[in-house]
Design a protein around this motif. Sequence first.
Motif, PDB file in Angstrom:
ATOM      1  N   GLY A  88       0.805  -1.211   0.000  1.00 28.98           N
ATOM      2  CA  GLY A  88       0.000   0.000   0.000  1.00 28.98           C
ATOM      3  C   GLY A  88       0.840   1.264   0.000  1.00 28.98           C
TER       4      GLY A  88
ATOM      5  N   CYS B  96       2.718  -8.889  -9.293  1.00 25.98           N
ATOM      6  CA  CYS B  96       2.287  -8.540  -7.941  1.00 25.98           C
ATOM      7  C   CYS B  96       0.956  -9.193  -7.599  1.00 25.98           C
ATOM      8  CB  CYS B  96       2.176  -7.030  -7.772  1.00 25.98           C
ATOM      9  SG  CYS B  96       1.592  -6.606  -6.107  1.00 25.98           S
ATOM     10  N   THR B  98      -0.482  -8.761  -4.361  1.00 24.67           N
ATOM     11  CA  THR B  98      -0.848  -8.217  -3.053  1.00 24.67           C
ATOM     12  C   THR B  98      -2.077  -7.303  -3.164  1.00 24.67           C
ATOM     13  OG1 THR B  98       1.472  -8.417  -2.510  1.00 24.67           O
ATOM     14  CG2 THR B  98       0.151  -7.251  -0.928  1.00 24.67           C
ATOM     15  N   THR B  99      -2.554  -6.872  -2.009  1.00 22.38           N
ATOM     16  CA  THR B  99      -3.891  -6.285  -1.851  1.00 22.38           C
ATOM     17  C   THR B  99      -4.322  -5.253  -2.895  1.00 22.38           C
ATOM     18  OG1 THR B  99      -3.654  -6.726   0.490  1.00 22.38           O
ATOM     19  CG2 THR B  99      -5.393  -5.197  -0.139  1.00 22.38           C
ATOM     20  N   SER B 100      -3.551  -4.179  -3.073  1.00 22.96           N
ATOM     21  CA  SER B 100      -4.011  -3.116  -3.975  1.00 22.96           C
ATOM     22  C   SER B 100      -4.141  -3.628  -5.400  1.00 22.96           C
ATOM     23  CB  SER B 100      -3.059  -1.924  -3.952  1.00 22.96           C
ATOM     24  OG  SER B 100      -3.004  -1.399  -2.659  1.00 22.96           O
ATOM     25  N   CYS B 101      -3.236  -4.509  -5.781  1.00 26.37           N
ATOM     26  CA  CYS B 101      -3.319  -5.086  -7.122  1.00 26.37           C
ATOM     27  C   CYS B 101      -4.510  -6.022  -7.225  1.00 26.37           C
ATOM     28  CB  CYS B 101      -2.006  -5.778  -7.486  1.00 26.37           C
ATOM     29  SG  CYS B 101      -0.695  -4.590  -7.880  1.00 26.37           S
ATOM     30  N   CYS B 137       3.933  -7.213  -2.814  1.00 25.07           N
ATOM     31  CA  CYS B 137       3.776  -5.809  -3.227  1.00 25.07           C
ATOM     32  C   CYS B 137       5.063  -5.204  -3.791  1.00 25.07           C
ATOM     33  CB  CYS B 137       3.298  -4.995  -2.033  1.00 25.07           C
ATOM     34  SG  CYS B 137       3.079  -3.248  -2.368  1.00 25.07           S
ATOM     35  N   LEU B 138       4.968  -4.686  -5.000  1.00 24.53           N
ATOM     36  CA  LEU B 138       6.113  -4.041  -5.650  1.00 24.53           C
ATOM     37  C   LEU B 138       6.162  -2.545  -5.320  1.00 24.53           C
ATOM     38  CD1 LEU B 138       5.792  -5.910  -9.071  1.00 24.53           C
ATOM     39  CD2 LEU B 138       7.722  -6.109  -7.481  1.00 24.53           C
ATOM     40  N   CYS B 139       5.231  -2.118  -4.475  1.00 19.84           N
ATOM     41  CA  CYS B 139       5.185  -0.728  -4.012  1.00 19.84           C
ATOM     42  C   CYS B 139       5.082   0.276  -5.151  1.00 19.84           C
ATOM     43  CB  CYS B 139       6.345  -0.434  -3.063  1.00 19.84           C
ATOM     44  SG  CYS B 139       6.093  -1.252  -1.481  1.00 19.84           S
ATOM     45  N   ALA B 140       4.166  -0.054  -6.042  1.00 25.42           N
ATOM     46  CA  ALA B 140       3.723   0.925  -7.031  1.00 25.42           C
ATOM     47  C   ALA B 140       2.199   0.852  -7.017  1.00 25.42           C
ATOM     48  CB  ALA B 140       4.287   0.591  -8.401  1.00 25.42           C
ATOM     49  N   CYS B 141       1.654   0.718  -5.819  1.00 28.08           N
ATOM     50  CA  CYS B 141       0.239   0.398  -5.628  1.00 28.08           C
ATOM     51  C   CYS B 141      -0.687   1.464  -6.201  1.00 28.08           C
ATOM     52  CB  CYS B 141      -0.078   0.205  -4.149  1.00 28.08           C
ATOM     53  SG  CYS B 141       1.241  -0.564  -3.225  1.00 28.08           S
ATOM     54  N   VAL B 146       0.211  -4.162 -11.170  1.00 31.20           N
ATOM     55  CA  VAL B 146       1.600  -3.935 -11.534  1.00 31.20           C
ATOM     56  C   VAL B 146       2.344  -5.260 -11.765  1.00 31.20           C
ATOM     57  CG1 VAL B 146       3.778  -2.913 -10.735  1.00 31.20           C
ATOM     58  CG2 VAL B 146       1.616  -1.877 -10.063  1.00 31.20           C
TER      59      VAL B 146
HETATM   60  S1  FES Z   1      -0.095  -4.218  -4.111  1.00 27.89           S
HETATM   61 FE1  FES Z   1       0.723  -4.498  -6.076  1.00 27.89          FE
HETATM   62  S2  FES Z   1       2.191  -2.932  -6.156  1.00 27.89           S
HETATM   63 FE2  FES Z   1       1.495  -2.786  -4.115  1.00 27.89          FE
END
Ligand code: FES
Lengths: 433, 170
Positions: A88, B96, B98-101, B137-141, B146
């Motif tokens: 995030g 990615c 993780t959550t935002s993706c 997470c690649l931190c480009a959420c 991503v």
């Molecule tokens: S959740 Fe995919 S880049 Fe952060």
Amino acid sequence: MSEAILSRNFNIPDAHKLSVAEPRGAYETARKVIGALKPEEVTNTVLASNLRGLGGAGFPTGKKWQFIPKDSKKPVYLVINADEGEPGTCKDRYILEKDPHQLIEGILISAYAIGSHKAYIYIRGEYVLPYRNLQSAVDEAYAKGYLGKSVFGSGYAMDLVVHRGAGAYICGEETSLLNSLEGKRGYPRLKPPFPAIVGLFGCPTIINNVETIACVPHILKNGAAWFTALGSPGNGGTHLFSVSGHVEKPGVYELPMGVPLRDLIYKYAGGVKGGRALKAVIPGGMSAKILKADEIDVKMDYDGLKAAGTMLGSAGVMVMDETVCMVKMLYYATKFFSHESCGQCSPCREGTGWAHKLVTRIYRGEGSVKDLDTLLTIARNMEGRTICVFADAAAWPIQSYITKFRAEFEDYIVSGRGKAVAAELEAAGAHAH
Amino acid sequence: MGYKGKACDKPAPDFSSKLKALDAQAELIVAKYDQKSAATLTLLHLAQDACGYVTPEIEQWVARWADVTPVHVHGVVTFYSMYHQAPVGRHHIRFCTTTSCVLNGSEDLLGHVKKKLGIQNGGVTPDGKYSLEESECLCACDQAPVMQVGDDYHSQLTAKKIDRILDGLK
Ligand code: FES
Ligand SMILES: Cc1cc2nc3c(=O)[nH]c(=O)nc-3n(C[C@H](O)[C@H](O)[C@H](O)COP(=O)(O)O)c2cc1C
């Protein structure tokens, strides 16, 4: 939007180059500070500014700097945490990639304050473009004499090494980062001793986040009172809020500390996507406890979110609309933590793995309501029992998602609809393992 | 600790000449650190970039330069997700998950990639062109969904965009 301070160069083409950054003010403040002010004066200004560490823990930066022993016989190190990994969060990347000279200037002033002549920047391995821009900025600064044997001809020597990580979330934890920087597995260390006393290579070390250090030149330029006034009581300055998920305009927003979460979502990020209703928000990166839609009237600063039972953390705001399934969200949260546990402490290694197994079982329609209580027990037994707080962070999503959305979890289990979900995922070949 | 390619079951190629060519760079790298051992991760990056993955021969080369034991280097290699112990594709994809993706539809897109390439997490296509790693997470959420292909981030992915990116690679 309020005045852009940290982000003022983000939209300027090629601002990572000295030829663009310098006419826009880069190094002006460092040049005035180094050699002219006493190191204690710099630290006192930072202390008075209410700058708090922006890597997640919110510890007062000036106070941390004061922990460095006076007249240390050993070298003192400054280590910059650029291992950004908290889901995030995508703020440090912008500084590293778009405005690295801002960071280098902050490093010069901060190192001077703590009496350090060598700094390391630990940047996450996946950040290749940010690394390239940063390394070329460092090279430019060396070529100009802004780094090296005599910074700005002041006689103050300063070396700066950029060090790439290699893909491990845990290395963002400061003592794990030190081990990794020393060329080891990134296992967190027991504290005390704190890094300010025994840090990198056994020497006194200050570890600060990228954004924290980027604030320092602005504080020295405009004064502590100016910085304090920008933020909320006890929380100085502005902050880069990363907003992602179901909003119309995801992005990184520089806003005063203490901005209402509701404004962040509805005023700045354009509201919930497609005009749908809000279901939940994670306010401070994956590790922060989730807030329900009716809990978003909170101030986005360390104290405000703590009062709301969660935390500002890395200010990574993840927004979920009414269509989101909380079981699925917990599945992805436990996947993350089980994946990233370093395995050093048993409660964490076993707890994160077991929790993910149980949540996977529920998600696939094979769980029971009793599993929810087992999960809460596992979470309770992970808190406060390990070397670092990763295990606590892993426990919080489990606790907050299940407690705040218990009826939804039970309904999901009892209805058996997880079976259909599993079949769908199988058909799409999509399931992440 | 993230995706770990399996240790390679085929006999490892001889990288000695490639490593020899890196000796000069290795010397400069080691000199930047206050202790030689601190160069371990950096030397591994250097060797992997040149050779594609990390073999016991490479671990020994790193150990010599960093003044640590090969066992120490091996422990490091197995800890970090970015070091590969077996060949990956010419284009290594970190997708990615993780959550935002996920909130932005990455599950279906990951399925699309798997079907398109005919590989699962950790797999390499038979022609050695692509490999796939489900990453955290690649931190480009803010730009989700991503993926990273090689060094480069690609964001705001759609199935069409993924096709364009992957098909456009040599
Ligand atoms: S959740 Fe995919 S880049 Fe952060
Ligand atoms: C599991 C874990 C992961 C962390 N990840 C990061 C990170 O990616 N970046 C960061 O700056 N701080 C991270 N931190 C916080 C650091 O331990 C440390 O508090 C911070 O770098 C100190 O800098 P600050 O005072 O400027 O915030 C993490 C902490 C934990 C427990």
